[in-house]
Design a protein around this motif. Structure first.
Motif, PDB file in Angstrom:
ATOM      1  N   THR A  61       0.824  -1.209   0.000  1.00 29.52           N
ATOM      2  CA  THR A  61       0.000   0.000   0.000  1.00 29.52           C
ATOM      3  C   THR A  61       0.858   1.259   0.000  1.00 29.52           C
ATOM      4  N   ASN A  62       1.874   1.268   0.840  1.00 27.87           N
ATOM      5  CA  ASN A  62       2.581   2.517   1.140  1.00 27.87           C
ATOM      6  C   ASN A  62       4.072   2.313   1.369  1.00 27.87           C
ATOM      7  N   ALA A  63       4.771   1.706   0.429  1.00 28.13           N
ATOM      8  CA  ALA A  63       6.215   1.556   0.621  1.00 28.13           C
ATOM      9  C   ALA A  63       6.981   1.910  -0.640  1.00 28.13           C
ATOM     10  N   ARG A  64       6.377   2.801  -1.454  1.00 29.91           N
ATOM     11  CA  ARG A  64       7.065   3.261  -2.654  1.00 29.91           C
ATOM     12  C   ARG A  64       7.810   4.549  -2.314  1.00 29.91           C
ATOM     13  N   ILE A  65       8.595   5.015  -3.263  1.00 24.05           N
ATOM     14  CA  ILE A  65       9.521   6.102  -2.925  1.00 24.05           C
ATOM     15  C   ILE A  65       8.793   7.340  -2.397  1.00 24.05           C
ATOM     16  N   GLU A  66       7.664   7.682  -2.989  1.00 23.13           N
ATOM     17  CA  GLU A  66       6.949   8.873  -2.503  1.00 23.13           C
ATOM     18  C   GLU A  66       6.458   8.704  -1.077  1.00 23.13           C
ATOM     19  N   ASP A  67       6.065   7.467  -0.748  1.00 18.74           N
ATOM     20  CA  ASP A  67       5.609   7.194   0.617  1.00 18.74           C
ATOM     21  C   ASP A  67       6.759   7.403   1.600  1.00 18.74           C
ATOM     22  N   LEU A  68       7.934   6.905   1.219  1.00 16.69           N
ATOM     23  CA  LEU A  68       9.078   7.027   2.121  1.00 16.69           C
ATOM     24  C   LEU A  68       9.509   8.490   2.233  1.00 16.69           C
ATOM     25  N   GLN A 101      16.940   3.709  -4.179  1.00 20.90           N
ATOM     26  CA  GLN A 101      16.560   5.083  -4.508  1.00 20.90           C
ATOM     27  C   GLN A 101      16.505   5.936  -3.232  1.00 20.90           C
ATOM     28  N   ALA A 102      15.882   5.392  -2.197  1.00 25.17           N
ATOM     29  CA  ALA A 102      15.760   6.130  -0.934  1.00 25.17           C
ATOM     30  C   ALA A 102      17.143   6.420  -0.359  1.00 25.17           C
ATOM     31  N   GLU A 103      18.017   5.434  -0.435  1.00 26.11           N
ATOM     32  CA  GLU A 103      19.362   5.624   0.110  1.00 26.11           C
ATOM     33  C   GLU A 103      20.125   6.683  -0.680  1.00 26.11           C
ATOM     34  N   SER A 104      19.885   6.704  -1.998  1.00 30.42           N
ATOM     35  CA  SER A 104      20.583   7.702  -2.811  1.00 30.42           C
ATOM     36  C   SER A 104      20.082   9.109  -2.484  1.00 30.42           C
ATOM     37  N   GLU A 105      18.865   9.183  -1.959  1.00 29.00           N
ATOM     38  CA  GLU A 105      18.321  10.493  -1.567  1.00 29.00           C
ATOM     39  C   GLU A 105      18.610  10.807  -0.099  1.00 29.00           C
ATOM     40  N   GLY A 106      19.256   9.888   0.594  1.00 29.18           N
ATOM     41  CA  GLY A 106      19.588  10.118   2.005  1.00 29.18           C
ATOM     42  C   GLY A 106      18.432   9.891   2.966  1.00 29.18           C
ATOM     43  N   LEU A 107      17.349   9.253   2.483  1.00 25.12           N
ATOM     44  CA  LEU A 107      16.199   9.052   3.371  1.00 25.12           C
ATOM     45  C   LEU A 107      16.533   8.080   4.497  1.00 25.12           C
ATOM     46  N   ASP A 108      17.370   7.079   4.181  1.00 27.10           N
ATOM     47  CA  ASP A 108      17.729   6.109   5.221  1.00 27.10           C
ATOM     48  C   ASP A 108      18.423   6.806   6.384  1.00 27.10           C
ATOM     49  N   ARG A 109      19.243   7.810   6.063  1.00 27.29           N
ATOM     50  CA  ARG A 109      19.938   8.563   7.121  1.00 27.29           C
ATOM     51  C   ARG A 109      18.945   9.326   7.984  1.00 27.29           C
ATOM     52  N   TRP A 153      15.791   0.871   9.666  1.00 26.53           N
ATOM     53  CA  TRP A 153      15.777   0.829   8.200  1.00 26.53           C
ATOM     54  C   TRP A 153      16.050  -0.595   7.769  1.00 26.53           C
ATOM     55  N   ARG A 154      15.069  -1.249   7.138  1.00 26.45           N
ATOM     56  CA  ARG A 154      15.176  -2.685   6.914  1.00 26.45           C
ATOM     57  C   ARG A 154      15.221  -3.041   5.424  1.00 26.45           C
ATOM     58  N   ASP A 155      15.403  -4.330   5.168  1.00 30.79           N
ATOM     59  CA  ASP A 155      15.390  -4.827   3.790  1.00 30.79           C
ATOM     60  C   ASP A 155      13.932  -5.047   3.366  1.00 30.79           C
ATOM     61  N   SER A 156      13.725  -5.262   2.064  1.00 24.12           N
ATOM     62  CA  SER A 156      12.382  -5.224   1.495  1.00 24.12           C
ATOM     63  C   SER A 156      11.595  -6.527   1.635  1.00 24.12           C
ATOM     64  N   GLY A 157      10.287  -6.390   1.829  1.00 29.25           N
ATOM     65  CA  GLY A 157       9.371  -7.539   1.892  1.00 29.25           C
ATOM     66  C   GLY A 157       8.047  -7.107   2.483  1.00 29.25           C
ATOM     67  N   CYS A 158       7.135  -8.054   2.639  1.00 34.79           N
ATOM     68  CA  CYS A 158       5.807  -7.740   3.195  1.00 34.79           C
ATOM     69  C   CYS A 158       5.884  -7.453   4.692  1.00 34.79           C
ATOM     70  N   ALA A 159       6.756  -8.162   5.372  1.00 33.06           N
ATOM     71  CA  ALA A 159       7.105  -7.873   6.759  1.00 33.06           C
ATOM     72  C   ALA A 159       5.908  -7.795   7.698  1.00 33.06           C
ATOM     73  N   PHE A 160       5.829  -6.695   8.439  1.00 26.88           N
ATOM     74  CA  PHE A 160       4.816  -6.547   9.486  1.00 26.88           C
ATOM     75  C   PHE A 160       3.384  -6.431   8.952  1.00 26.88           C
ATOM     76  N   CYS A 161       3.215  -6.362   7.648  1.00 30.99           N
ATOM     77  CA  CYS A 161       1.859  -6.287   7.100  1.00 30.99           C
ATOM     78  C   CYS A 161       1.061  -7.515   7.494  1.00 30.99           C
ATOM     79  N   THR A 162       1.710  -8.667   7.448  1.00 30.59           N
ATOM     80  CA  THR A 162       1.013  -9.911   7.771  1.00 30.59           C
ATOM     81  C   THR A 162       1.807 -10.802   8.713  1.00 30.59           C
ATOM     82  N   GLY A 163       3.108 -10.511   8.843  1.00 28.07           N
ATOM     83  CA  GLY A 163       3.886 -11.164   9.886  1.00 28.07           C
ATOM     84  C   GLY A 163       4.326 -12.586   9.602  1.00 28.07           C
ATOM     85  N   VAL A 164       3.994 -13.130   8.437  1.00 27.82           N
ATOM     86  CA  VAL A 164       4.374 -14.531   8.200  1.00 27.82           C
ATOM     87  C   VAL A 164       5.887 -14.711   8.075  1.00 27.82           C
ATOM     88  N   ASN A 165       6.609 -13.624   7.912  1.00 30.19           N
ATOM     89  CA  ASN A 165       8.073 -13.731   7.856  1.00 30.19           C
ATOM     90  C   ASN A 165       8.692 -13.657   9.250  1.00 30.19           C
TER      91      ASN A 165
END
Ligand code: SF4
Lengths: 470, 211
Positions: A350-357, A385-393, A402-414
């Motif tokens: 839903t909300n993990a694209r560059i504009e969201d970040l 892209q986010a890192e190149s813009e310094g958002l991670d900092r 700041w984590r690696d990519s995936g569905c993660a806490f959305c559903t928690g199966v990971n």
């Protein structure tokens, strides 16, 4: 005869119709993830090959951990997840399907990866083994999710039997206020039509406020179509769409692009085309919203009192409200801005694209997180892209993880779980009981609201925060 | 593939809840189990069983009146949420053959047919009357006639329902859609040839140029 955008695409894909009932629809693109392993089992049981392997892609997203990925499969603490991904790799390899696995530099959530690589195109029919495949409707595609038997059927035949849905148009006039996002708009729509208002329909989102949305925001809007009950939702393609697609690796180029554009520009609802249902929303009146309950229609403005079930006339909704209040440990009349939260999740399809970040980082730079806050980019491309813009900092300096990519806490199966009884301000799309882990309590919010919640420990309208600390 | 479905007279479990999502039908931790028989225990697992695995006597599924039931009656929006087909499989494995509700999550609705389960949409008023009927007669049976497309409770209540022609035929005959589809093999091949000629830019080999 005047036709809707949906009709124009659907009718082009009808191979045949059975006794005036279901249509056999040709499928352009097929999207697979770990759960689609079931479809390959079915295909094997049917003893059929994949008809058009390169019309499909697969992504490892649900089961991948968001930390320790540099250790490869050995870094998976949940052995069953590792086994599913290994099986997915074997399936993809055996059938010549392109896979973005856990270690791929282009890995990410299916609904982030396909659009950013230019695989999601206007005028197509896209089916995925995941209910949020409706996200891809943002490009003017008919896109919807399905179960594993239907996936297997598509793998074998490139087609699917489907009843023709009814058409609904949601017109959002005016413009969204400053700091109000597509997530807030989507929640406002679901509050208006109900979480079942879209059942049986395919939605077209139209109107000036929708036209003004970027592609990222349109994806957020369409992503939540299924939370309003609809199989899918779509936005007519326009220059915003064509601009986004330019230079994407899989989008057409050169002479192909000219041809495609000629077709894409016809993908508009004709004047006078009729819809089975039409809903109008005043975009200028949409506020920063958050869910208080256990379905996505149970939302209020951040500082608005939680409604009292006693005032709900519909008995089924009243009972659902009571059950939701009990599960969420809230009372009518309370305001969400007064309720402490335990953690924040910024991520999901839903909300993990560059504009969201970017929107979340803009808020995060104004303070420091007082509760654990996890930022999980929707794909590794978004992460770079986010890192190149310094958002991670910015996030790290503000105490966010700041984590690696995936569905993660959305559903928690990971394994990324919200603990029992804890409240999470989450940018995901489902607030069902236990969605983020047994006993977890989810408050759906926009990226800006989530980041503001991390800074204050309460669900907070980001527009009320002070300016950035120097 | 599935057993043919024609007429069914069976006990009904009244689940008086709306918005039952597929995470409740099958908790997500079970969604990796290969989809097949053996899913009976995972259906509503966290509602039927306590943390120690003992049956939760309060949950309607565990009440003596409803043992052996083959039909489930529920409120609005049954089966919303995730597309996981294990939810439909669990329904079937448990022994349920039909579901009745005013509305269903659409993906779950379609998945049911693939697993030999008939989901029936009835107007809310009819569903209310069925709940009332069963409240007065716990453990009563009702009759579903798929060829006639009716649900009957007692002598006075008969309701008609709609169903797609493909869905009906596959259930009544107990066969997979794939056989029907392959009988249209030539139509699909012709369509594809025309389609590829008209939209050459769609024929890209996904993946080839991504890297
Ligand atoms: S991010 Fe959440 S909603 Fe999106 S595909 Fe993953 S699990 Fe599903």
């Amino acid at each position: 005869m005047a036709r809707t955008l949906f009709d124009k695409i659907w009718q082009r894909h009808v191979v045949t119709q059975f006794e005036g009932s279901e249509a056999l629809i040709y499928i352009d693109r097929l999207l697979l993830h770990e759960g689609s392993n079931h479809a390959f089992r079915t295909l094997a049981a049917w003893n059929r090959p994949v008809r058009r392997p390169r019309s499909a892609i697969a992504c490892a997203d649900h089961y991948v951990p968001t930390v320790g990925r540099e250790r490869g499969l050995a870094g998976f603490e949940i052995v069953a997840n590792r086994d599913e991904i290994a099986l997915m790799e074997r399936n993809a390899h055996a059938h010549d399907i392109v896979l973005f696995s856990h270690d791929d530099p282009l890995q990410g959530i299916l609904h982030v990866v396909a659009p950013e690589l230019g695989m999601t195109l206007p005028g197509t029919v896209i089916v995925g083994g995941d209910s949020h495949t409706c996200t891809h409707g943002a490009f003017g595609a008919v896109a919807f999710g399905t179960g594993s038997s239907e996936l297997a059927h598509i793998l074998a035949t490139q087609t699917l039997w489907q009843a023709t849905p009814q058409r609904m148009r949601i017109i959002v006039d005016g413009r969204l206020g400053f700091g109000v996002s597509a997530k807030d708009l989507a929640l406002a729509i679901i509050r208006t039509i109900g979480n079942d208002g879209g059942i049986g329909y395919f939605i077209e989102y139209a109107g000036s406020a929708v036209r003004a949305l970027s592609m990222e925001q349109r994806m957020t809007l369409c992503n939540l179509s299924i939370e309003g009950g609809a199989r899918g939702g779509m936005v007519a393609p326009d220059d915003t769409t064509f601009g986004y697609l330019a230079d994407r690796p899989h989008a057409p180029k050169g002479a192909d692009l000219e041809k495609a554009l000629g077709f894409w520009r016809t993908l508009q609802t004709d004047d006078g085309a009729s819809f089975d249902r039409e809903v109008r929303i005043d975009g200028s009146r949409v506020a920063a919203l958050a869910s208080w309950g256990t379905n996505p229609s149970q939302v209020v403005a951040v500082d608005e009192p939680i409604p009292d079930p006693a005032n709900e006339g519909d008995p089924v909704r009243r009972e659902a409200m009571k059950a939701a209040l009990a599960y969420m440990d809230l009372k009518p009349g309370m305001r969400l801005c007064d309720v402490p939260i335990n953690c924040v999740f910024i991520g999901s399809c839903t909300n993990a694209r560059i504009e969201d970040l970017r929107a979340a980082a803009e808020v995060a730079r104004r303070g420091r997180a007082v509760v654990p806050a996890y930022v999980v980019p929707g794909s590794r491309s978004v992460k770079r892209q986010a890192e190149s813009e310094g958002l991670d900092r910015i996030f790290r300096d503000a105490g966010f993880e700041w984590r690696d990519s995936g569905c993660a806490f959305c559903t928690g199966v990971n394994g990324d779980l919200v603990r029992p009884g804890e409240r999470c301000a989450s940018t995901s799309n489902r607030n069902y009981k236990g969605r983020q882990g047994p006993g977890s309590r989810t408050h759906l919010v926009s990226p800006a609201t989530a980041a503001a919640a991390a800074l204050t420990g309460h669900i907070t309208d980001a527009r009320r925060l002070g300016p950035a600390a120097q | 593939m599935t057993e043919p479905f024609t007429r069914l007279t069976a006990v009904v479990i009244p689940l008086d809840e709306s918005n039952v999502d597929t995470d409740q039908v099958v908790p997500s931790r079970f969604s990796k189990l290969p989809i097949g028989p053996g899913h009976e225990r995972v259906l509503f697992h966290d509602r039927r069983f306590g943390a120690d695995g003992s049956p939760n006597e309060d949950f309607v599924f565990n009440r003596p009146d409803y043992q052996g039931a083959k039909i489930l009656l529920a409120r609005r929006n049954f089966g919303i949420g995730s597309s996981r087909e294990s939810a439909a499989m669990a329904v079937w494995s448990f022994g349920l053959r039909a579901l009745i509700a005013p509305s269903f999550g659409e993906i779950f609705f379609n998945n049911c047919f693939k697993r030999g389960v008939l989901p029936i949409k009835l107007p809310e008023g009819d569903v209310d009357k069925l709940f009332d009927y069963l409240a007065a007669r716990p453990g009563a049976a009702i009759t579903i006639d798929l060829p006639a497309q009716t649900v009957a409770a007692g002598p006075d209540m008969t309701y008609r329902f709609d169903i797609g022609a493909v869905q009906k035929m596959c259930l009544v005959k107990g066969f997979d859609e794939i056989a029907l589809t392959e009988s249209y093999g030539k139509a699909i091949a012709d369509f594809e040839a025309r389609y590829d000629a008209e939209f050459p830019w769609l024929r890209v080999q996904l993946g080839a140029s991504a890297r």
